[in-house]
Motif scaffolding. Structure first.
Motif, PDB file in Angstrom:
ATOM      1  N   ASP A 275      21.265  29.160  57.726  1.00  0.00           N
ATOM      2  CA  ASP A 275      20.413  28.137  58.320  1.00  0.00           C
ATOM      3  C   ASP A 275      19.621  27.408  57.238  1.00  0.00           C
ATOM      4  O   ASP A 275      19.286  27.977  56.194  1.00  0.00           O
ATOM      5  CB  ASP A 275      19.443  28.758  59.322  1.00  0.00           C
ATOM      6  CG  ASP A 275      20.141  29.286  60.568  1.00  0.00           C
ATOM      7  OD1 ASP A 275      21.291  28.891  60.816  1.00  0.00           O
ATOM      8  OD2 ASP A 275      19.536  30.106  61.286  1.00  0.00           O
ATOM      9  N   LYS A 280      20.498  24.389  61.965  1.00  0.00           N
ATOM     10  CA  LYS A 280      21.073  25.726  62.045  1.00  0.00           C
ATOM     11  C   LYS A 280      22.595  25.681  62.020  1.00  0.00           C
ATOM     12  O   LYS A 280      23.216  24.671  62.332  1.00  0.00           O
ATOM     13  CB  LYS A 280      20.632  26.399  63.353  1.00  0.00           C
ATOM     14  CG  LYS A 280      19.169  26.795  63.429  1.00  0.00           C
ATOM     15  CD  LYS A 280      18.919  27.530  64.744  1.00  0.00           C
ATOM     16  CE  LYS A 280      17.507  28.088  64.812  1.00  0.00           C
ATOM     17  NZ  LYS A 280      17.293  28.876  66.049  1.00  0.00           N
ATOM     18  N   TYR A 283      27.823  28.197  65.996  1.00  0.00           N
ATOM     19  CA  TYR A 283      28.853  29.217  66.199  1.00  0.00           C
ATOM     20  C   TYR A 283      29.853  28.823  67.276  1.00  0.00           C
ATOM     21  O   TYR A 283      30.920  29.441  67.385  1.00  0.00           O
ATOM     22  CB  TYR A 283      28.225  30.542  66.600  1.00  0.00           C
ATOM     23  CG  TYR A 283      27.306  31.176  65.579  1.00  0.00           C
ATOM     24  CD1 TYR A 283      27.388  30.868  64.221  1.00  0.00           C
ATOM     25  CD2 TYR A 283      26.351  32.118  65.967  1.00  0.00           C
ATOM     26  CE1 TYR A 283      26.544  31.461  63.297  1.00  0.00           C
ATOM     27  CE2 TYR A 283      25.505  32.727  65.057  1.00  0.00           C
ATOM     28  CZ  TYR A 283      25.604  32.388  63.722  1.00  0.00           C
ATOM     29  OH  TYR A 283      24.764  32.981  62.818  1.00  0.00           O
ATOM     30  N   GLU A 294      23.882  32.477  73.277  1.00  0.00           N
ATOM     31  CA  GLU A 294      23.203  31.865  72.122  1.00  0.00           C
ATOM     32  C   GLU A 294      23.272  30.337  72.239  1.00  0.00           C
ATOM     33  O   GLU A 294      23.933  29.683  71.442  1.00  0.00           O
ATOM     34  CB  GLU A 294      23.867  32.290  70.807  1.00  0.00           C
ATOM     35  CG  GLU A 294      23.551  33.689  70.334  1.00  0.00           C
ATOM     36  CD  GLU A 294      24.142  33.958  68.964  1.00  0.00           C
ATOM     37  OE1 GLU A 294      23.364  34.111  68.004  1.00  0.00           O
ATOM     38  OE2 GLU A 294      25.385  34.001  68.846  1.00  0.00           O
ATOM     39  N   ARG A 297      22.982  27.972  69.240  1.00  0.00           N
ATOM     40  CA  ARG A 297      24.063  27.931  68.245  1.00  0.00           C
ATOM     41  C   ARG A 297      25.233  27.065  68.702  1.00  0.00           C
ATOM     42  O   ARG A 297      26.266  27.018  68.037  1.00  0.00           O
ATOM     43  CB  ARG A 297      24.560  29.356  67.953  1.00  0.00           C
ATOM     44  CG  ARG A 297      23.528  30.265  67.327  1.00  0.00           C
ATOM     45  CD  ARG A 297      23.145  29.810  65.938  1.00  0.00           C
ATOM     46  NE  ARG A 297      22.189  30.704  65.302  1.00  0.00           N
ATOM     47  CZ  ARG A 297      21.679  30.529  64.093  1.00  0.00           C
ATOM     48  NH1 ARG A 297      22.038  29.473  63.377  1.00  0.00           N
ATOM     49  NH2 ARG A 297      20.804  31.370  63.589  1.00  0.00           N
TER      50      ARG A 297
END
Length: 400
Positions: A275, A280, A283, A294, A297
């Motif tokens: 990050d 960030k 994913y 999450e 992400r």
């Protein structure tokens, strides 16, 4: 005397050639880079069209899917310095067995040369030639470049260094092109890797480096008179290439040029390893592949519609005009180890597969020829086994 006369006439033709893309004379770039090094084009030969009948478009149409042998011939310190073994012919055959029929060979030259004379060591030229032979012998198309190579070109896209960089570009390509001259059209040359240029002035300087590359290769004669050559867009960034690359080098060979871009978008999903203050890591990417576990992400940009827009620009700018585009590097990679393991790992892996399939499919649909970037993570080069079958399957799904 006949050979030398042909060489001189070819040089005159190159100096006056019409730009292959914009139709304007490329008169701002000198015929030869005047500079620091000896002339290494000491044995030019007459043009030889044997085995060189394909245009760039015809050649590109035969590329099914490309593969990078990364972190190897370009490794600073030597071929095995970054943890990979020597490239073997059995490995090249193994890559072909997975469904790839084109190889990109990132290669460094400066560390294998005399710094005062730019003379490339014979042992290195012979080794690279040996690897190229592995590819051609197994009916693989092979793209050989000058990679980052310590940054002698990349770090010097400026007026102050323009002459000296052109001199080295000329010296290196005289030697590379002469050494590889007898290979047929299975071999392509690429001027650079990811040369950074952010504005029109830098693009003009970069264009001079590409022009020197084209002039130099052509002047060696033989099959190089017809070889397909690849020039890189600024930073190999699609947006910058679309905005700044408004002409191609002049070339005496008709329809023998391709453009190269790379694609790792969004960076936060494809390559980012930690990050940062500005953002960030992502994913999860793509419709149906966001995580409820999450949500912070999930990709917030660079998803399918952006892929479509970016590749559409290359289609409009180049491929629709019969100028093939190589996506010389691309990839997204699994975060299955280390400190940044996704909590929703199954969704993450499926998102990576989706990215690989979607990007590959859309590239091909827009006439862009993709070469996956691998440094030994997907295929084991020591025992020729598949390490990441999901990645290979996802790539092949996109190619089909």
């Amino acid at each position: 005397m006949k050979t030398r006369s042909w060489h001189v006439l070819t040089g005159i033709a190159i100096a006056a050639v019409m730009c292959a893309y914009c139709g304007k004379k490329n008169v701002s770039i000198p015929l030869k880079a005047r500079g620091l090094y000896p002339d290494y084009n000491t044995s030019p030969v007459p043009p030889d069209a044997t085995g060189m009948g394909s245009t760039a478009v015809q050649l590109a149409s035969r590329f099914s899917l490309g593969w990078n042998v990364g972190n190897t011939l370009e490794a600073i310190g030597g071929e095995t310095a970054w943890g990979n073994p020597l490239i073997s012919e059995s490995y090249i055959r193994f890559v072909k067995q997975q469904g790839f029929n084109a190889i990109r060979l990132p290669c460094s030259w400066d560390q294998h040369s005399d710094k005062a004379t730019a003379k490339i060591h014979d042992a290195w030229l012979n080794r690279v030639k040996e690897v190229v032979q592995y590819c051609v012998k197994n009916d693989m198309y092979v793209l050989l470049n000058i990679h980052w190579d310590g940054g002698w070109l990349d770090h010097n896209i400026n007026k102050a260094k323009q002459d000296s960089v052109n001199a080295k570009q000329k010296a290196f390509w005289e030697q590379i092109a002469t050494a590889m001259r007898d290979f047929d059209e299975h071999l392509l040359f690429a001027s650079a890797n990811e040369p950074p240029a952010d504005n029109a002035e830098q693009m003009e300087i970069l264009s001079s480096y590409h022009q020197t590359f084209v002039n130099t290769v052509r002047a060696t004669g033989g099959r190089n008179s017809y070889r397909v050559l690849v020039v890189q867009g600024p930073s190999t960034d699609i947006d910058k290439t679309n905005n700044l690359m408004n002409s191609l080098p002049g070339d005496v060979a008709k329809d023998r040029m391709m453009v190269e871009v790379h694609y790792y978008t969004p960076y936060q999903f494809c390559l980012m390893d930690g990050d940062a203050s500005w953002g960030k890591m992502f994913y999860y990417w793509g419709a149906g592949y966001h995580s409820t576990i999450e949500p912070d992400r999930n990709a917030s940009w660079g998803e399918e519609s952006d892929v479509n827009t970016s590749f559409g620009r290359m289609k409009t700018k180049f491929t629709d005009k019969q100028i093939p585009v190589i996506m010389g590097e691309y990839g997204a990679y699994r975060r299955n180890g280390g400190t940044n393991v996704p909590k929703d790992l199954n969704t993450h892996n499926n998102a990576v597969d989706h990215w690989l399939t979607y990007v590959t499919k859309q590239a091909i649909a827009n006439g862009i020829k993709p070469f996956f970037w691998d440094t030994g993570g997907a295929l084991d080069r020591r025992n020729n086994t598949v390490l990441d079958k999901q990645t290979i399957d996802a790539l092949m799904a996109g190619a089909k």
